[in-house]
Design a protein around this motif. Structure first.
Motif, PDB file in Angstrom:
ATOM      1  N   SER A 136      -4.546   1.315 -27.309  1.00 58.24           N
ATOM      2  CA  SER A 136      -5.596   2.192 -26.786  1.00 58.24           C
ATOM      3  C   SER A 136      -6.307   2.899 -27.930  1.00 58.24           C
ATOM      4  O   SER A 136      -5.667   3.297 -28.916  1.00 58.24           O
ATOM      5  CB  SER A 136      -4.992   3.237 -25.841  1.00 58.24           C
ATOM      6  OG  SER A 136      -5.959   4.203 -25.478  1.00 58.24           O
ATOM      7  N   ASN A 153      -7.368   5.777 -27.547  1.00 62.25           N
ATOM      8  CA  ASN A 153      -7.070   7.171 -27.242  1.00 62.25           C
ATOM      9  C   ASN A 153      -5.668   7.548 -27.721  1.00 62.25           C
ATOM     10  O   ASN A 153      -4.775   6.690 -27.796  1.00 62.25           O
ATOM     11  CB  ASN A 153      -7.181   7.411 -25.731  1.00 62.25           C
ATOM     12  CG  ASN A 153      -8.558   7.095 -25.200  1.00 62.25           C
ATOM     13  OD1 ASN A 153      -9.560   7.571 -25.729  1.00 62.25           O
ATOM     14  ND2 ASN A 153      -8.626   6.263 -24.165  1.00 62.25           N
ATOM     15  N   CYS A 195      -5.519  12.161 -18.362  1.00 62.41           N
ATOM     16  CA  CYS A 195      -6.068  12.751 -19.582  1.00 62.41           C
ATOM     17  C   CYS A 195      -7.111  11.832 -20.202  1.00 62.41           C
ATOM     18  O   CYS A 195      -8.084  12.311 -20.794  1.00 62.41           O
ATOM     19  CB  CYS A 195      -4.939  13.023 -20.567  1.00 62.41           C
ATOM     20  SG  CYS A 195      -3.691  14.192 -19.967  1.00 62.41           S
ATOM     21  N   PHE A 196      -6.898  10.530 -20.087  1.00 61.45           N
ATOM     22  CA  PHE A 196      -7.847   9.518 -20.554  1.00 61.45           C
ATOM     23  C   PHE A 196      -8.037   8.478 -19.465  1.00 61.45           C
ATOM     24  O   PHE A 196      -7.115   8.229 -18.679  1.00 61.45           O
ATOM     25  CB  PHE A 196      -7.339   8.835 -21.821  1.00 61.45           C
ATOM     26  CG  PHE A 196      -7.207   9.752 -23.008  1.00 61.45           C
ATOM     27  CD1 PHE A 196      -8.331  10.254 -23.646  1.00 61.45           C
ATOM     28  CD2 PHE A 196      -5.953  10.103 -23.494  1.00 61.45           C
ATOM     29  CE1 PHE A 196      -8.209  11.091 -24.753  1.00 61.45           C
ATOM     30  CE2 PHE A 196      -5.823  10.938 -24.592  1.00 61.45           C
ATOM     31  CZ  PHE A 196      -6.952  11.441 -25.230  1.00 61.45           C
ATOM     32  N   VAL A 236      -7.427  18.557 -23.781  1.00 53.56           N
ATOM     33  CA  VAL A 236      -7.533  17.104 -23.599  1.00 53.56           C
ATOM     34  C   VAL A 236      -6.248  16.521 -23.041  1.00 53.56           C
ATOM     35  O   VAL A 236      -6.270  15.698 -22.119  1.00 53.56           O
ATOM     36  CB  VAL A 236      -7.894  16.415 -24.937  1.00 53.56           C
ATOM     37  CG1 VAL A 236      -7.921  14.891 -24.770  1.00 53.56           C
ATOM     38  CG2 VAL A 236      -9.241  16.922 -25.456  1.00 53.56           C
TER      39      VAL A 236
END
Length: 351
Positions: free
Chosen positions: A224, A226, A147-148, A296
């Motif tokens: 992170s 994110n 996802c990231f 996302v």
């Protein structure tokens, strides 16, 4: 060792391998066909003890993996995925002078470990028991892409700290949802299943042997930018399960391909499409604020991922048998013992 006596026919021993000192349970003749039953996260070899007397024609070995049970509390290098576990199993077979390919059973976390073992060494068969998904646990889309880029939403930082604290404190009560006794009964078994009190006490005591901290359970974490604010570190078991390091899709390319049995509980809450322990599901439910949405960070379709990879294995020439145990939880060998054992014994005679 636990004060609860071993079942008749089951023996306990420890051995110095060329990697670590390992404790294991064993049953059956020393010259019989070997089966290695490998436990998952927050468990030990005694979670297989009840099965061992039912397989008298085999040499059944159920080790405690590093950081669990009565084996050496060695650290886990998460950057190797489950490579440490796979190599420890190989070291155990050398120490016990097992000179033929073993049948391997891997529960949950150990599903990735036995796959890693098989990608490096000959095996007689693989039995996946509600295994960790082939792309790792958390932070990935259906096709296994992250996802990231930093795999945020997976790894050691995703574990509830109160569970870790209570394990470290030796909490064997049922006073909190985060007490390991309640975690055991909520997430290991079907809702309708309850172990006998003495057996439940034993399993709780075994889990409480878990070595906690950055090097073992759950492992370290990295901040992170994110969502949800943490990414995997480099040490400890839960980081080893992160998709950053854990990937057993290479099983599809094995040649020759050992026969595979995949057994799964339909009521499993740990490994599921939409597991309540996974950040995509938790974010979608509102339990973790700031979820960036399904485009996302979607919930991980774990069972679908397992099915898809094993279908590819079969399409490439492998033999795969699938058994879904209706109503069973994360441990069908526990809450559907007789049915699971019958399927497993039949599978062994067919390979």
């Amino acid at each position: 060792m636990s004060p609860v006596p071993l079942l008749p026919g089951v023996r306990s021993a420890s051995v110095d391998t060329d990697r670590i000192r390992m404790h294991y349970l064993e049953s059956g003749p020393a010259d019989a066909v070997p089966i290695l039953m490998v436990h998952g996260n927050l468990s030990t070899g005694r979670f297989f003890e009840h099965l061992m007397p039912e397989l008298p024609q085999y040499r059944v070995i159920a080790p405690d993996m590093r950081g669990f049970g009565d084996s050496e509390p060695a650290p886990v290098d998460a950057t190797r995925g489950l490579g440490d576990w796979a190599d420890d199993l190989a070291a155990l077979t050398r120490a016990l002078r097992i000179d033929r390919p073993p049948h391997l059973v891997g529960w949950s976390t150990a599903g990735a470990a036995i796959a890693r073992y098989a990608m490096d060494r000959p095996v007689a068969s693989l039995t996946f028991l509600d295994p960790v998904p082939p792309y790792g646990y958390g932070g990935v889309r259906a096709d296994g892409t992250p996802c990231f880029p930093d795999f945020a939403g997976s790894g050691g930082g995703t574990v509830e700290r109160e569970i870790v604290r209570r394990i470290a404190a030796g909490d064997d009560s049922a006073e909190s949802p985060f007490s390991i006794r309640n975690v055991l009964n909520t997430f290991y078994f079907a809702p309708t299943h309850r172990e006998l009190p003495e057996r439940e006490d034993l399993l709780v005591a075994e889990i409480l042997k878990t070595v906690t901290g950055d090097a073992n359970y759950p492992g370290d974490s990295t901040a992170s930018p994110n969502w949800p604010g943490m990414a995997p570190g480099t040490s400890g078991l839960i980081n080893a399960l992160s998709p950053k390091y854990c990937d057993w899709t290479g099983l599809v390319d094995l040649d020759p391909k050992p026969p595979v049995l995949w057994t799964h509980g339909s009521a499993d809450l740990v490994v599921a499409d939409g597991s309540p322990l996974e950040l995509g599901t938790l974010g979608a439910s509102g339990a973790v604020p700031g979820w960036p949405g399904p485009d996302v960070f979607p919930p991980q379709p774990m069972v679908t991922q397992i099915q898809e990879v094993l279908e590819r294995y079969a399409d490439a020439g492998g033999v795969v048998r699938t058994e879904i145990f209706d109503g069973a939880g994360h441990g069908p060998h526990l809450d559907s013992r007789e049915k699971w054992l019958a399927v497993f014994a039949e599978f062994l005679t067919s390979v």
